[in-house]
Design an enzyme around this catalytic site. Sequence first.
Site, mmCIF file in Angstrom:
data_model
loop_
_atom_site.group_PDB
_atom_site.id
_atom_site.type_symbol
_atom_site.label_atom_id
_atom_site.label_comp_id
_atom_site.label_asym_id
_atom_site.label_seq_id
_atom_site.Cartn_x
_atom_site.Cartn_y
_atom_site.Cartn_z
ATOM 1 N N SER A 1 46.483 46.396 27.974
ATOM 2 C CA SER A 1 45.224 47.036 28.349
ATOM 3 C C SER A 1 44.240 46.154 29.102
ATOM 4 O O SER A 1 43.171 46.620 29.478
ATOM 5 C CB SER A 1 44.532 47.599 27.101
ATOM 6 O OG SER A 1 45.213 48.756 26.663
ATOM 7 N N LYS B 1 42.962 47.684 32.199
ATOM 8 C CA LYS B 1 41.782 48.556 32.301
ATOM 9 C C LYS B 1 40.619 47.883 33.019
ATOM 10 O O LYS B 1 39.685 48.563 33.451
ATOM 11 C CB LYS B 1 41.361 49.018 30.904
ATOM 12 C CG LYS B 1 42.384 49.932 30.226
ATOM 13 C CD LYS B 1 41.907 50.396 28.860
ATOM 14 C CE LYS B 1 42.830 51.450 28.258
ATOM 15 N NZ LYS B 1 43.808 50.902 27.319
ATOM 16 N N SER C 1 39.329 50.579 23.860
ATOM 17 C CA SER C 1 40.536 50.590 24.699
ATOM 18 C C SER C 1 41.142 51.984 24.756
ATOM 19 O O SER C 1 42.360 52.162 24.597
ATOM 20 C CB SER C 1 41.567 49.567 24.201
ATOM 21 O OG SER C 1 42.418 49.158 25.253
#
Length: 282
Positions: free
Chosen positions: A58, A61, A117
């Site tokens: 993640s 992101k 997240s």
Amino acid sequence: SVKTVTTVKTVTAAKAVTAAKAAAAPAGVRAPWAELANAATGADLWSRSSVSERPMGSVTKVMTAYAVIEAGDLNRVITVPEGIVAYDKKYDASTAGLVPGEKLTALQLLYAMMLPSGCDAAYTLAVAYGPGFTAFVAKMNATARKLGLSKTHFSDPSGLPNPGQYTNYSTVRDLISLGRDAMKLAVFRQVVATRSYHLAAGAGHRAHTWKNLNQLLTSYSGAVGIKTGFTAAAGECLLFEARRGSTTLIGAVLHSAATESASDQAAPVRDATAMLNWGFSR
């Protein structure tokens, strides 16, 4: 005697060399892929296998947020699509608890994506800003090329193993470069430094409270971001930044967990702490 003095000097010199070597690198960093840099200049202070291509979970992101913020119109209202349900279920993804049909602004979705997240928030932003999932991923890769991230490729806006464990990848050096660019954006800095964000129930959406998964924010004095990550292949990952006085350091660690698939969220925090302490002491 002269011989004894010479021996003592030799031993002392050897100890000095050993100490110098130890000081030349942070001790106890377990991540196989790691780098610490000066955030202002990008100068590499210490690195380990920093240009090896690896999945980063993640931490992806960060690029999703960067692309959205660069596109602008953060007050636009976006409807959470039905597609988040199958997407989250297929990958057993972390979510922000969004429900299809809810309406949130792009800025609120940035908090939903970056703090807990939320892969549901990343999917929602991708579909809105692509427009469409595939078009957004193409924009992520175009942005990577524009920023000079030559060893980075995106296949999913959340960093999930879509379609495979290694189709979404970067290097710690590229991630630091991306982090430096992202932290130049005031909105991005504001979001990633936020420990907890509460969205009261309103027209079109339920109440939500999102807590930041980045434990460094609460455990390390001066920490200001940036993003955690995890998949089975990526291990525990962290892109981080901290500021003390006039010095700001930025770093990244990939696969800090001690075992191949173990999830230990404290592992990258320990690595980051060791790296930052070493960096600030220099």
